[in-house]
Write an enzyme that holds these catalytic residues in place. Structure first.
Site, PDB file in Angstrom:
ATOM      1  N   LYS A  22       0.836  -1.217   0.000  1.00 39.09           N
ATOM      2  CA  LYS A  22       0.000   0.000   0.000  1.00 39.09           C
ATOM      3  C   LYS A  22       0.867   1.261   0.000  1.00 39.09           C
ATOM      4  O   LYS A  22       0.640   2.177  -0.786  1.00 39.09           O
ATOM      5  CB  LYS A  22      -0.909  -0.006   1.236  1.00 39.09           C
ATOM      6  CG  LYS A  22      -1.564   1.335   1.518  1.00 39.09           C
ATOM      7  CD  LYS A  22      -2.480   1.293   2.717  1.00 39.09           C
ATOM      8  CE  LYS A  22      -1.826   1.486   4.052  1.00 39.09           C
ATOM      9  NZ  LYS A  22      -1.502   2.887   4.416  1.00 39.09           N
ATOM     10  N   ASN A  23       1.858   1.289   0.896  1.00 41.98           N
ATOM     11  CA  ASN A  23       2.603   2.539   1.075  1.00 41.98           C
ATOM     12  C   ASN A  23       3.653   2.795  -0.009  1.00 41.98           C
ATOM     13  O   ASN A  23       4.310   3.830   0.000  1.00 41.98           O
ATOM     14  CB  ASN A  23       3.216   2.599   2.481  1.00 41.98           C
ATOM     15  CG  ASN A  23       2.126   2.786   3.530  1.00 41.98           C
ATOM     16  OD1 ASN A  23       0.980   3.113   3.190  1.00 41.98           O
ATOM     17  ND2 ASN A  23       2.465   2.582   4.801  1.00 41.98           N
ATOM     18  N   CYS A 117      -5.007  12.612  13.446  1.00 41.93           N
ATOM     19  CA  CYS A 117      -5.758  11.377  13.240  1.00 41.93           C
ATOM     20  C   CYS A 117      -5.598  10.494  14.467  1.00 41.93           C
ATOM     21  O   CYS A 117      -5.017  10.920  15.471  1.00 41.93           O
ATOM     22  CB  CYS A 117      -5.310  10.664  11.980  1.00 41.93           C
ATOM     23  SG  CYS A 117      -3.736   9.862  12.150  1.00 41.93           S
ATOM     24  N   ARG A 122       0.335  14.431  13.536  1.00 38.62           N
ATOM     25  CA  ARG A 122       0.822  14.232  12.171  1.00 38.62           C
ATOM     26  C   ARG A 122       0.848  15.489  11.297  1.00 38.62           C
ATOM     27  O   ARG A 122       0.173  15.570  10.263  1.00 38.62           O
ATOM     28  CB  ARG A 122       0.031  13.115  11.481  1.00 38.62           C
ATOM     29  CG  ARG A 122       0.120  11.809  12.239  1.00 38.62           C
ATOM     30  CD  ARG A 122      -0.572  10.685  11.538  1.00 38.62           C
ATOM     31  NE  ARG A 122       0.166  10.181  10.395  1.00 38.62           N
ATOM     32  CZ  ARG A 122      -0.264   9.208   9.602  1.00 38.62           C
ATOM     33  NH1 ARG A 122      -1.452   8.664   9.812  1.00 38.62           N
ATOM     34  NH2 ARG A 122       0.461   8.782   8.591  1.00 38.62           N
ATOM     35  N   VAL A 124       2.383  18.340   8.574  1.00 39.56           N
ATOM     36  CA  VAL A 124       3.099  18.187   7.297  1.00 39.56           C
ATOM     37  C   VAL A 124       4.034  19.387   7.072  1.00 39.56           C
ATOM     38  O   VAL A 124       4.359  19.738   5.944  1.00 39.56           O
ATOM     39  CB  VAL A 124       2.128  18.012   6.097  1.00 39.56           C
ATOM     40  CG1 VAL A 124       1.459  16.649   6.140  1.00 39.56           C
ATOM     41  CG2 VAL A 124       1.100  19.124   6.028  1.00 39.56           C
ATOM     42  N   ASP A 307       4.417   0.465  12.233  1.00 38.33           N
ATOM     43  CA  ASP A 307       3.226  -0.182  11.679  1.00 38.33           C
ATOM     44  C   ASP A 307       3.073  -1.637  12.124  1.00 38.33           C
ATOM     45  O   ASP A 307       2.087  -2.294  11.769  1.00 38.33           O
ATOM     46  CB  ASP A 307       3.245  -0.108  10.137  1.00 38.33           C
ATOM     47  CG  ASP A 307       3.026   1.309   9.640  1.00 38.33           C
ATOM     48  OD1 ASP A 307       2.570   2.156  10.423  1.00 38.33           O
ATOM     49  OD2 ASP A 307       3.334   1.571   8.462  1.00 38.33           O
ATOM     50  N   ARG A 399      -8.823  -0.500   4.424  1.00 33.46           N
ATOM     51  CA  ARG A 399      -7.941   0.497   3.828  1.00 33.46           C
ATOM     52  C   ARG A 399      -6.582  -0.113   3.502  1.00 33.46           C
ATOM     53  O   ARG A 399      -5.904   0.370   2.594  1.00 33.46           O
ATOM     54  CB  ARG A 399      -7.718   1.657   4.800  1.00 33.46           C
ATOM     55  CG  ARG A 399      -8.960   2.440   5.091  1.00 33.46           C
ATOM     56  CD  ARG A 399      -8.645   3.620   5.961  1.00 33.46           C
ATOM     57  NE  ARG A 399      -7.467   4.292   5.427  1.00 33.46           N
ATOM     58  CZ  ARG A 399      -6.737   5.170   6.069  1.00 33.46           C
ATOM     59  NH1 ARG A 399      -7.064   5.505   7.298  1.00 33.46           N
ATOM     60  NH2 ARG A 399      -5.695   5.733   5.509  1.00 33.46           N
TER      61      ARG A 399
HETATM   62  N1  EPU Z   1       6.264  14.617  11.096  1.00 36.84           N
HETATM   63  C1  EPU Z   1       6.354  15.952  11.415  1.00 36.84           C
HETATM   64  N2  EPU Z   1       6.280  16.855  10.394  1.00 36.84           N
HETATM   65  C2  EPU Z   1       6.146  16.490   9.088  1.00 36.84           C
HETATM   66  C3  EPU Z   1       6.058  15.125   8.779  1.00 36.84           C
HETATM   67  C4  EPU Z   1       6.143  14.199   9.805  1.00 36.84           C
HETATM   68  O1  EPU Z   1       6.465  16.318  12.574  1.00 36.84           O
HETATM   69  O2  EPU Z   1       6.079  17.359   8.221  1.00 36.84           O
HETATM   70  C5  EPU Z   1       6.328  13.602  12.176  1.00 36.84           C
HETATM   71  C6  EPU Z   1       5.018  12.809  12.313  1.00 36.84           C
HETATM   72  O3  EPU Z   1       4.053  13.493  13.074  1.00 36.84           O
HETATM   73  C7  EPU Z   1       5.504  11.529  12.958  1.00 36.84           C
HETATM   74  C8  EPU Z   1       6.896  11.335  12.337  1.00 36.84           C
HETATM   75  O4  EPU Z   1       7.280  12.621  11.823  1.00 36.84           O
HETATM   76  O5  EPU Z   1       5.618  11.705  14.337  1.00 36.84           O
HETATM   77  C9  EPU Z   1       6.967  10.335  11.217  1.00 36.84           C
HETATM   78  O6  EPU Z   1       5.890  10.530  10.328  1.00 36.84           O
HETATM   79  P1  EPU Z   1       5.998  10.248   8.762  1.00 36.84           P
HETATM   80  O7  EPU Z   1       5.899  11.542   8.034  1.00 36.84           O
HETATM   81  O8  EPU Z   1       7.165   9.382   8.463  1.00 36.84           O
HETATM   82  O9  EPU Z   1       4.665   9.431   8.511  1.00 36.84           O
HETATM   83  P2  EPU Z   1       3.828   9.442   7.187  1.00 36.84           P
HETATM   84  O10 EPU Z   1       4.746   9.652   6.043  1.00 36.84           O
HETATM   85  O11 EPU Z   1       2.652  10.331   7.331  1.00 36.84           O
HETATM   86  C10 EPU Z   1       4.075   6.908   6.569  1.00 36.84           C
HETATM   87  C11 EPU Z   1       3.142   5.763   6.373  1.00 36.84           C
HETATM   88  C12 EPU Z   1       2.558   5.346   7.721  1.00 36.84           C
HETATM   89  C13 EPU Z   1       3.719   4.946   8.631  1.00 36.84           C
HETATM   90  C14 EPU Z   1       4.703   6.107   8.762  1.00 36.84           C
HETATM   91  C15 EPU Z   1       5.938   5.774   9.577  1.00 36.84           C
HETATM   92  C16 EPU Z   1       2.327   6.135   4.129  1.00 36.84           C
HETATM   93  C17 EPU Z   1       1.211   6.490   3.221  1.00 36.84           C
HETATM   94  N3  EPU Z   1       2.089   6.157   5.436  1.00 36.84           N
HETATM   95  O12 EPU Z   1       3.293   7.960   7.138  1.00 36.84           O
HETATM   96  O13 EPU Z   1       1.735   4.206   7.474  1.00 36.84           O
HETATM   97  O14 EPU Z   1       3.223   4.618   9.908  1.00 36.84           O
HETATM   98  O15 EPU Z   1       5.140   6.523   7.452  1.00 36.84           O
HETATM   99  O16 EPU Z   1       6.607   4.692   9.026  1.00 36.84           O
HETATM  100  O17 EPU Z   1       3.406   5.805   3.664  1.00 36.84           O
HETATM  101  C18 EPU Z   1      -0.055   2.735   7.884  1.00 36.84           C
HETATM  102  O18 EPU Z   1       0.196   2.194   6.791  1.00 36.84           O
HETATM  103  O19 EPU Z   1      -0.861   2.240   8.729  1.00 36.84           O
HETATM  104  C19 EPU Z   1       0.594   4.002   8.224  1.00 36.84           C
HETATM  105  C20 EPU Z   1       0.133   4.817   9.165  1.00 36.84           C
END
Ligand code: EPU
Length: 420
Positions: A22-23, A117, A122, A124, A307, A399
């Site tokens: 998925k990811n 969520c 989370r 960006v 995960d 999902r």
């Molecule tokens: N973070 C920030 N600022 C940002 C981005 C991230 O503070 O701009 C923080 C987040 O709040 C978190 C940490 O950095 O505490 C890591 O978050 P990351 O951005 O790596 O997560 P993500 O990219 O939103 C992806 C996966 C998640 C998985 C995480 C960690 C996808 C679509 N989603 O999320 O998958 O848990 O990386 O490996 O790739 C799942 O599949 O169930 C899932 C949640």
């Protein structure tokens, strides 16, 4: 809302096939926006999140075509609308992945700002500051990230304050069409980032260092079409292995990648599993023994994945001994604990750690899924519990797990779906 009903107590035995990741599939679908040529994507998993991403492309005027082999062909030359509406972003945060490609290719994008969520706030912010460093003008207004760039994005030296998977992916995609070189430091090393990089390279991108914490992208003026097959889902793989371990079973998972599951396989071995691997398969045999509790700490790849944290909590809940599990990636990823305790688990939350004292057995109960991986952990708990467990709100599981009840039935589980 659909529910799953599980009669626990059956040892899982048999073989199943693992779906595409998925990811990986989500950013790869977003990457098709970087070219006006046709891109064909194979081994896409049949999941709700994939449907949502295809719907998002549809909203933009891009009509993905599914062929007889269920491959998806995307032709983004018909794009008319450069925005991702709140209605879709609120159901799938990964919609943020269209920001980088839209901005790089079309110089403009409006993407609803994802809210918090069930697993944390989370933000960006790192996606936004990195794109700003590449010359984008970005304002957050009326709940939308409104981004534009006058000419082309410019290559930049970017240091990510935190390791972010989709943040790295967004910037890497944007940098492919930027003017000059972009270096992403403290980049995510997740296999899904590597899979996306390989797809972008097949589209003509100049990327090196993917899989390390420094990714170097030399921008090119155009990307072209390609055919790309998504890698297997390591989290789906790990989830079935843990389910088998929890039920003292013996299974083989096929069409997977043991090389990207090292941290998880190590913990399963510590739990007492007899693991064998081939190039594209993994077998697990518990020899009918109760698992032993393990302790672990989540962190970005190659460390133990967040995960898989909830599923290991379920495994520890019926293991011999006491294990501690520390979550360092997300601040609030323990919602499953309270549901498991309702089934007789003995789990205490202390800050970002859970202490799990293995219980003799769990008892089936009605429980509620709160997010994707929490749902998977409740299903594992239901598979080992005595009596009936009803898992509500399983739209979360749909999902990210393809045909979960069919795959578990193939392994002998007594599980069925009750449609709403
Ligand atoms: N973070 C920030 N600022 C940002 C981005 C991230 O503070 O701009 C923080 C987040 O709040 C978190 C940490 O950095 O505490 C890591 O978050 P990351 O951005 O790596 O997560 P993500 O990219 O939103 C992806 C996966 C998640 C998985 C995480 C960690 C996808 C679509 N989603 O999320 O998958 O848990 O990386 O490996 O790739 C799942 O599949 O169930 C899932 C949640």
């Amino acid at each position: 809302m659909d529910k799953l009903i599980i009669e626990g107590g059956v040892r899982l035995e048999g073989e199943i096939r693992i779906a595409g990741a998925k990811n990986s599939a989500l950013p790869i679908l977003a990457a098709t926006l970087l070219t006006s040529d046709k891109v064909t994507i194979c081994n896409l998993p049949h999941l709700f999140d994939i449907t949502t991403m295809l719907e998002l492309l549809g909203c933009m005027g891009v009509q993905p075509v599914i062929d007889e082999k269920l491959n998806v062909e995307v032709d983004s030359s018909t794009i008319t609308d450069l925005s991702a509406p709140y209605e879709l972003v609120k159901t799938m945060r990964a919609s943020i992945l269209v920001l980088g490609p839209l901005l790089a290719k079309h110089k403009r994008a409006e993407v609803a700002l994802p809210g918090g969520c069930a697993i944390g706030s989370r933000p960006v912010n790192l996606h936004i500051t990195a794109l700003e460093a590449m010359g984008a003008d970005i304002v957050v207004e009326d709940g939308y990230i409104k981004a534009s760039v006058k000419d082309r994005l410019k290559g930049a030296h970017i240091f990510m304050d935190m390791v972010t998977v989709t943040g790295t992916e967004n910037v890497m995609m944007a940098a492919c069409l930027a003017d000059g070189q972009t270096i992403i430091e403290n980049a995510a090393r997740e296999p899904e980032v590597v899979d996306l990089a390989l797809c972008l390279i097949a589209m003509g991108a100049d990327i090196s260092g993917h899989g390390t914490d420094t990714i170097v992208i030399n921008g090119v003026s155009d990307l072209h079409g390609c055919t790309y097959s998504v890698m297997p889902d390591r989290i789906e793989t790990g989830t079935y292995l843990i389910a088998a371990a929890a039920t003292r079973g013996k299974i083989k998972v096929k069409d997977t990648r043991p090389d990207i599951l090292e941290a998880v396989l190590l913990k399963l071995e510590q739990a007492g599993a007899d693991i064998k691997v081939g190039e594209d398969w993994i077998s697990l045999d518990m020899h009918n023994q109760q698992p032993k509790a393990v302790s672990l700490r989540t962190a970005p790849y190659p460390a133990f994945p967040t995960d898989m944290q909830a599923q290991f909590t379920a495994l520890n809940s019926i293991a011999s001994g006491t294990g501690s599990i520390t979550e360092t990636v997300f601040e609030n990823r323990f919602m499953h604990v309270h549901e498991m305790n309702r089934m007789g688990a003995l789990i205490k939350v202390e800050g970002n750690t859970v202490i799990v004292e293995g219980a003799e057995t769990l008892k089936g109960a009605p429980v509620m899924a709160t997010d994707l991986r929490a749902s998977a952990s409740l299903i594992i708990a239901g598979l080992v519990a005595s009596g009936e467990t009803i898992v509500d709100r399983i739209y979360h599981i749909d999902r990210g797990y393809e045909c979960i009840e069919e795959k578990l039935q193939l392994l002998g589980a007594k599980i069925r779906r009750i449609p709403s």
